[in-house]
Design a protein around this motif. Structure first.
Motif, PDB file in Angstrom:
ATOM      1  N   ASN A 146     -32.071 -58.262   4.764  1.00  0.00           N
ATOM      2  CA  ASN A 146     -32.436 -57.371   6.076  1.00  0.00           C
ATOM      3  C   ASN A 146     -31.197 -57.376   6.922  1.00  0.00           C
ATOM      4  O   ASN A 146     -31.151 -56.226   7.508  1.00  0.00           O
ATOM      5  N   GLU A 147     -30.524 -58.433   7.250  1.00  0.00           N
ATOM      6  CA  GLU A 147     -29.477 -58.310   8.079  1.00  0.00           C
ATOM      7  C   GLU A 147     -28.437 -57.333   7.683  1.00  0.00           C
ATOM      8  O   GLU A 147     -27.660 -56.397   8.339  1.00  0.00           O
ATOM      9  N   PHE A 148     -27.963 -57.554   6.375  1.00  0.00           N
ATOM     10  CA  PHE A 148     -27.015 -56.513   5.631  1.00  0.00           C
ATOM     11  C   PHE A 148     -27.479 -55.309   5.474  1.00  0.00           C
ATOM     12  O   PHE A 148     -26.695 -54.268   5.682  1.00  0.00           O
ATOM     13  N   LYS A 149     -28.697 -54.987   5.186  1.00  0.00           N
ATOM     14  CA  LYS A 149     -29.220 -53.626   5.324  1.00  0.00           C
ATOM     15  C   LYS A 149     -29.326 -52.991   6.776  1.00  0.00           C
ATOM     16  O   LYS A 149     -28.604 -51.755   6.911  1.00  0.00           O
ATOM     17  N   ARG A 150     -29.236 -53.654   7.875  1.00  0.00           N
ATOM     18  CA  ARG A 150     -28.876 -53.155   9.169  1.00  0.00           C
ATOM     19  C   ARG A 150     -27.682 -52.716   9.071  1.00  0.00           C
ATOM     20  O   ARG A 150     -27.220 -51.659   9.962  1.00  0.00           O
ATOM     21  N   ALA A 151     -26.598 -53.676   8.899  1.00  0.00           N
ATOM     22  CA  ALA A 151     -25.238 -53.178   8.809  1.00  0.00           C
ATOM     23  C   ALA A 151     -24.940 -51.925   8.085  1.00  0.00           C
ATOM     24  O   ALA A 151     -24.121 -51.230   8.665  1.00  0.00           O
ATOM     25  N   ILE A 152     -25.551 -51.951   6.860  1.00  0.00           N
ATOM     26  CA  ILE A 152     -25.400 -50.780   6.239  1.00  0.00           C
ATOM     27  C   ILE A 152     -25.984 -49.257   6.605  1.00  0.00           C
ATOM     28  O   ILE A 152     -25.419 -48.427   6.661  1.00  0.00           O
ATOM     29  N   LEU A 153     -27.058 -49.601   7.300  1.00  0.00           N
ATOM     30  CA  LEU A 153     -27.691 -48.327   8.180  1.00  0.00           C
ATOM     31  C   LEU A 153     -26.619 -47.753   9.262  1.00  0.00           C
ATOM     32  O   LEU A 153     -26.603 -46.621   9.693  1.00  0.00           O
ATOM     33  N   ILE A 154     -25.778 -48.598   9.759  1.00  0.00           N
ATOM     34  CA  ILE A 154     -24.918 -48.248  10.836  1.00  0.00           C
ATOM     35  C   ILE A 154     -23.586 -47.777  10.122  1.00  0.00           C
ATOM     36  O   ILE A 154     -23.082 -46.801  10.650  1.00  0.00           O
ATOM     37  N   ALA A 155     -23.175 -48.415   9.058  1.00  0.00           N
ATOM     38  CA  ALA A 155     -21.871 -47.876   8.634  1.00  0.00           C
ATOM     39  C   ALA A 155     -22.331 -48.040   6.903  1.00  0.00           C
ATOM     40  O   ALA A 155     -21.845 -48.667   6.229  1.00  0.00           O
ATOM     41  N   PRO A 156     -22.870 -46.872   6.333  1.00  0.00           N
ATOM     42  CA  PRO A 156     -23.341 -46.729   5.125  1.00  0.00           C
ATOM     43  C   PRO A 156     -22.175 -46.482   4.070  1.00  0.00           C
ATOM     44  O   PRO A 156     -22.172 -46.379   2.936  1.00  0.00           O
ATOM     45  N   TRP A 157     -20.921 -46.478   4.467  1.00  0.00           N
ATOM     46  CA  TRP A 157     -19.799 -46.170   3.646  1.00  0.00           C
ATOM     47  C   TRP A 157     -18.994 -47.574   3.352  1.00  0.00           C
ATOM     48  O   TRP A 157     -18.231 -47.840   2.652  1.00  0.00           O
ATOM     49  N   TRP A 158     -19.486 -48.653   4.059  1.00  0.00           N
ATOM     50  CA  TRP A 158     -18.858 -50.185   3.993  1.00  0.00           C
ATOM     51  C   TRP A 158     -19.346 -50.967   2.726  1.00  0.00           C
ATOM     52  O   TRP A 158     -20.058 -51.297   2.448  1.00  0.00           O
ATOM     53  N   ALA A 159     -18.148 -50.895   1.851  1.00  0.00           N
ATOM     54  CA  ALA A 159     -18.292 -51.397   0.645  1.00  0.00           C
ATOM     55  C   ALA A 159     -18.722 -52.956   0.575  1.00  0.00           C
ATOM     56  O   ALA A 159     -19.308 -53.469  -0.103  1.00  0.00           O
ATOM     57  N   ASP A 160     -17.825 -53.492   1.675  1.00  0.00           N
ATOM     58  CA  ASP A 160     -18.118 -55.159   1.669  1.00  0.00           C
ATOM     59  C   ASP A 160     -19.455 -55.291   1.908  1.00  0.00           C
ATOM     60  O   ASP A 160     -20.292 -56.389   1.335  1.00  0.00           O
ATOM     61  N   ALA A 161     -20.084 -54.526   2.911  1.00  0.00           N
ATOM     62  CA  ALA A 161     -21.572 -54.831   3.021  1.00  0.00           C
ATOM     63  C   ALA A 161     -22.527 -54.783   2.008  1.00  0.00           C
ATOM     64  O   ALA A 161     -23.456 -55.625   1.780  1.00  0.00           O
TER      65      ALA A 161
END
Length: 173
Positions: A88-103
């Motif tokens: 869920n924390e990784f999903k929150r990061a991705i919603l902010i920066a959905p282009w971030w491959a590492d996430a």
């Protein structure tokens, strides 16, 4: 003729103002994705647009913080619920920066540990899509994880079906 040049200049400026810059487009697409987080078609468009930008979009600090928090949770995880909290924390990061491959790569790891293979495969595919072409290490790593998961699924299916419906041992369906 001298009067025509300023008119053409004004028209060109007006046309340029109407055309959205890639960064504005990206921001608008991210806002739409935040309202519809399951829209994978939009997610793919965002990743592809970001990959075309030079320089790549900056990573917001909140996204970085979410990824760090998710990484800590993942490292300390001892059961499925712990992995789901990291996810869920990784999903929150991705919603902010959905282009971030590492996430996406880290999200795929958490999903895999939580037993969510189809979601993990999707995350690893997004990781591969968002990895810059010059950075083959991450892209190959994501592909390897994807293939490994497919192989495990095939082996599981071969054991259940006696190998009748799938060509066993190929790693592909």
């Amino acid at each position: 003729m001298k009067l025509l040049a300023p008119i053409i200049g004004v028209l060109m400026l007006a046309n340029a103002a109407n055309a959205e810059s890639p960064r504005v487009q990206l921001r608008q697409m991210v806002e739409r994705l935040q309202k519809s987080p399951d829209d994978n078609t939009l997610r793919e468009k965002i990743i592809k647009l970001a990959m075309k930008m030079n320089p790549m979009p900056a990573l917001p600090e909140e996204a970085r913080q979410r990824l760090v928090q998710g990484s800590k949770m993942f490292g300390a995880a001892q059961n499925l619920e712990d992995y789901r909290r990291a996810e869920n924390e990784f999903k929150r990061a991705i919603l902010i920066a959905p282009w971030w491959a590492d996430a996406y790569c880290q999200l795929g790891e958490a999903q895999s540990k939580a037993g969510e293979r189809p979601a993990a495969i999707s995350s690893f595919e997004s990781c591969a899509l968002g990895t810059p072409p010059g950075d083959m290490r991450e892209r190959n790593q994501a592909r390897f994880k994807l293939e490994k998961m497919l192989q495990k699924e095939d082996e599981k299916a071969c054991g259940k079906n006696g190998g009748l419906t799938i060509r066993c041992g190929t790693g592909r369906r």
